[in-house]
Design an enzyme around this catalytic site. Sequence first.
Site, PDB file in Angstrom:
ATOM      1  N   GLY A  13       6.991 -24.700  -5.001  1.00 48.83           N
ATOM      2  CA  GLY A  13       7.216 -25.735  -3.933  1.00 48.83           C
ATOM      3  C   GLY A  13       5.982 -25.259  -2.860  1.00 48.83           C
ATOM      4  O   GLY A  13       5.095 -24.542  -3.104  1.00 48.83           O
ATOM      5  N   SER A  77      15.000 -25.138  -2.620  1.00 50.20           N
ATOM      6  CA  SER A  77      15.907 -26.327  -1.566  1.00 50.20           C
ATOM      7  C   SER A  77      14.916 -27.533  -1.257  1.00 50.20           C
ATOM      8  O   SER A  77      13.928 -27.199  -0.812  1.00 50.20           O
ATOM      9  CB  SER A  77      16.487 -25.897  -0.336  1.00 50.20           C
ATOM     10  OG  SER A  77      17.058 -26.861   0.126  1.00 50.20           O
ATOM     11  N   ASN A 101      24.014 -17.768  -7.225  1.00 53.23           N
ATOM     12  CA  ASN A 101      23.261 -17.366  -8.362  1.00 53.23           C
ATOM     13  C   ASN A 101      22.447 -16.358  -7.934  1.00 53.23           C
ATOM     14  O   ASN A 101      22.143 -15.333  -8.545  1.00 53.23           O
ATOM     15  CB  ASN A 101      22.964 -18.432  -9.334  1.00 53.23           C
ATOM     16  CG  ASN A 101      24.048 -19.339  -9.929  1.00 53.23           C
ATOM     17  OD1 ASN A 101      25.025 -18.761 -10.144  1.00 53.23           O
ATOM     18  ND2 ASN A 101      23.732 -20.451 -10.339  1.00 53.23           N
ATOM     19  N   LYS A 107      22.473  -8.739  -6.487  1.00 58.80           N
ATOM     20  CA  LYS A 107      23.392  -7.672  -6.470  1.00 58.80           C
ATOM     21  C   LYS A 107      23.526  -7.019  -8.000  1.00 58.80           C
ATOM     22  O   LYS A 107      23.477  -5.773  -7.979  1.00 58.80           O
ATOM     23  CB  LYS A 107      24.727  -8.354  -6.370  1.00 58.80           C
ATOM     24  CG  LYS A 107      26.033  -7.605  -6.561  1.00 58.80           C
ATOM     25  CD  LYS A 107      27.009  -8.290  -6.227  1.00 58.80           C
ATOM     26  CE  LYS A 107      28.500  -7.610  -6.486  1.00 58.80           C
ATOM     27  NZ  LYS A 107      29.022  -8.372  -7.734  1.00 58.80           N
ATOM     28  N   TYR A 147      21.691 -31.088   4.203  1.00 55.23           N
ATOM     29  CA  TYR A 147      20.859 -29.922   4.267  1.00 55.23           C
ATOM     30  C   TYR A 147      21.177 -28.806   5.333  1.00 55.23           C
ATOM     31  O   TYR A 147      21.146 -27.523   5.007  1.00 55.23           O
ATOM     32  CB  TYR A 147      19.357 -30.445   4.776  1.00 55.23           C
ATOM     33  CG  TYR A 147      18.205 -29.504   5.018  1.00 55.23           C
ATOM     34  CD1 TYR A 147      17.799 -28.966   3.700  1.00 55.23           C
ATOM     35  CD2 TYR A 147      17.689 -29.167   6.030  1.00 55.23           C
ATOM     36  CE1 TYR A 147      16.907 -27.930   3.955  1.00 55.23           C
ATOM     37  CE2 TYR A 147      16.616 -28.338   6.100  1.00 55.23           C
ATOM     38  CZ  TYR A 147      16.027 -27.732   5.312  1.00 55.23           C
ATOM     39  OH  TYR A 147      14.929 -26.835   5.274  1.00 55.23           O
TER      40      TYR A 147
HETATM   41  P1  NAD Z   1       9.196 -27.845  -1.449  1.00 54.98           P
HETATM   42  O1  NAD Z   1      10.205 -29.006  -1.628  1.00 54.98           O
HETATM   43  O2  NAD Z   1       7.803 -27.810  -1.246  1.00 54.98           O
HETATM   44  O3  NAD Z   1       9.896 -26.537  -2.143  1.00 54.98           O
HETATM   45  C1  NAD Z   1      11.176 -26.287  -2.554  1.00 54.98           C
HETATM   46  C2  NAD Z   1      10.992 -26.088  -3.881  1.00 54.98           C
HETATM   47  O4  NAD Z   1      12.485 -25.847  -4.479  1.00 54.98           O
HETATM   48  C3  NAD Z   1      10.599 -27.053  -4.844  1.00 54.98           C
HETATM   49  O5  NAD Z   1       9.588 -26.510  -5.497  1.00 54.98           O
HETATM   50  C4  NAD Z   1      11.909 -27.538  -5.522  1.00 54.98           C
HETATM   51  O6  NAD Z   1      11.323 -28.158  -7.071  1.00 54.98           O
HETATM   52  C5  NAD Z   1      12.428 -26.284  -5.807  1.00 54.98           C
HETATM   53  N1  NAD Z   1      13.969 -26.535  -6.124  1.00 54.98           N
HETATM   54  C6  NAD Z   1      15.096 -27.401  -5.308  1.00 54.98           C
HETATM   55  N2  NAD Z   1      16.084 -27.289  -6.081  1.00 54.98           N
HETATM   56  C7  NAD Z   1      15.944 -26.454  -6.949  1.00 54.98           C
HETATM   57  C8  NAD Z   1      16.991 -25.826  -8.032  1.00 54.98           C
HETATM   58  N3  NAD Z   1      18.291 -26.253  -7.978  1.00 54.98           N
HETATM   59  N4  NAD Z   1      16.640 -25.137  -8.849  1.00 54.98           N
HETATM   60  C9  NAD Z   1      15.153 -24.587  -8.735  1.00 54.98           C
HETATM   61  N5  NAD Z   1      14.214 -24.840  -7.949  1.00 54.98           N
HETATM   62  C10 NAD Z   1      14.673 -25.925  -7.238  1.00 54.98           C
HETATM   63  O7  NAD Z   1       9.904 -27.357   0.299  1.00 54.98           O
HETATM   64  P2  NAD Z   1       9.399 -26.249   1.204  1.00 54.98           P
HETATM   65  O8  NAD Z   1       8.669 -26.839   2.410  1.00 54.98           O
HETATM   66  O9  NAD Z   1       8.388 -25.366   0.321  1.00 54.98           O
HETATM   67  O10 NAD Z   1      10.502 -25.401   1.564  1.00 54.98           O
HETATM   68  C11 NAD Z   1      10.852 -23.963   1.054  1.00 54.98           C
HETATM   69  C12 NAD Z   1      12.008 -23.495   1.613  1.00 54.98           C
HETATM   70  O11 NAD Z   1      11.769 -23.261   3.111  1.00 54.98           O
HETATM   71  C13 NAD Z   1      13.304 -24.365   1.452  1.00 54.98           C
HETATM   72  O12 NAD Z   1      14.511 -23.418   1.178  1.00 54.98           O
HETATM   73  C14 NAD Z   1      13.280 -24.973   2.993  1.00 54.98           C
HETATM   74  O13 NAD Z   1      14.702 -25.106   3.366  1.00 54.98           O
HETATM   75  C15 NAD Z   1      12.639 -23.749   3.724  1.00 54.98           C
HETATM   76  N6  NAD Z   1      12.172 -24.377   5.039  1.00 54.98           N
HETATM   77  C16 NAD Z   1      11.080 -24.898   5.050  1.00 54.98           C
HETATM   78  C17 NAD Z   1      10.331 -25.374   6.222  1.00 54.98           C
HETATM   79  C18 NAD Z   1       8.981 -26.210   6.361  1.00 54.98           C
HETATM   80  O14 NAD Z   1       8.731 -26.579   7.319  1.00 54.98           O
HETATM   81  N7  NAD Z   1       8.462 -26.287   5.237  1.00 54.98           N
HETATM   82  C19 NAD Z   1      11.178 -25.334   7.444  1.00 54.98           C
HETATM   83  C20 NAD Z   1      12.273 -24.705   7.173  1.00 54.98           C
HETATM   84  C21 NAD Z   1      12.877 -24.302   6.101  1.00 54.98           C
END
Ligand code: NAD
Length: 315
Positions: A13, A77, A101, A107, A147
């Site tokens: 991601g 996510s 998981n 753990k 979310y």
């Molecule tokens: P993103 O969508 O680019 O990256 C999330 C990655 O998780 C994706 O590559 C997706 O394919 C993978 N993924 C989703 N479900 C999955 C599963 N079941 N199994 C395996 N992989 C899975 O989003 P991001 O902006 O890089 O966000 C990354 C994390 O940071 C997230 O948890 C998000 O909630 C958190 N976050 C991001 C921001 C932001 O501004 N970018 C702000 C707050 C929180």
Amino acid sequence: MSTTRVLVTGGAGFLGSHLCDALLAEGHSVIAVDNLLTGQSRNVAHLRNEPRFEFRQLDICEPFDCGRVDYVFHFASPASPVDYSLHGIATLKVGSLGTFNALELAKKYSARYFLASTSECYGDPSEHPQKETYWGNVNPIGPRSVYDESKRFAEAATVAYRRYHNLDTRIVRIFNTYGPRMQLNDGRVVPNFMKQALLGEDLTVYGNGSQTRSFCYVSDEVDGFLRLAASNEPGPVNIGNPAEFTILECAQKVLAVTGSKSNIRYEPLPQDDPKQRCPDITKARRLLGWDPRINLETGLRMSLEYFRKALQGNS
Ligand code: NAD
Ligand code: UDP
């Protein structure tokens, strides 16, 4: 952090891939897992020949084991409102089953565990700026709840594994972060405005544009993650840039940085869209010595080439 074998869920991601780069630069071995639901394998394509890097395509909602690891960074996510609306159930599952998981794996190997949580835990906040002690104002049945509640659950699960299993955990609450490798079509405000400005299309401001956000450039954000990971602070700790902008100001910055002549078009404000959001980063400053360095205009300039290339289809 001493040199370790590190797992990053969501490693393909936007944030996960930058985190992989930063961990490799610190000398660690990194295994990234991702089901590519909202991520892209090209985000880690440059690591193809890196012997300390491994990528596995898998869904972390199913139990998985990638061998002994010393640290688990749980970033998987969907994260943009468009993505998590489209994949609502998958978002709830990765925040619950996926989190379990990832916790179980940590753990099993007595690994440290780092949860990517979010400012969305504060919902549409009535406290401003938001401190970690604020419990939030979240609509549990609104369109953002898939979310927000999955992340609040993930925080509760993380704290429970700490409490009941003595797991060594960290929680970061991430505020709006932007930069290269954001998907062009994830609907978040920076990619939307950059794309629209570069194509000469109207910039779509939702509502009257007076709602605020605080935008952190990705390298600052990742620096905050590494500092928190290396510290003994369980968190939650806010990591975000406290410089607050209205969305209209953000649109104007994008127009200035791109030199675009695009107009602004007003569209309806989505339901439950938070009216204001700004991190109180006193805790991060005090405990981690962390402060963001890159202001919005500079960060947008640093992102420009990526968005230009992405629009040409060769990012
Ligand atoms: P993103 O969508 O680019 O990256 C999330 C990655 O998780 C994706 O590559 C997706 O394919 C993978 N993924 C989703 N479900 C999955 C599963 N079941 N199994 C395996 N992989 C899975 O989003 P991001 O902006 O890089 O966000 C990354 C994390 O940071 C997230 O948890 C998000 O909630 C958190 N976050 C991001 C921001 C932001 O501004 N970018 C702000 C707050 C929180
Ligand atoms: N927004 C906007 N136009 C867009 C995309 C988003 O005005 O094309 C607004 C959105 O309503 C919100 C803010 O920009 O107030 C940030 O939205 P984003 O989806 O980036 O993240 P959020 O902080 O809402 O999760």
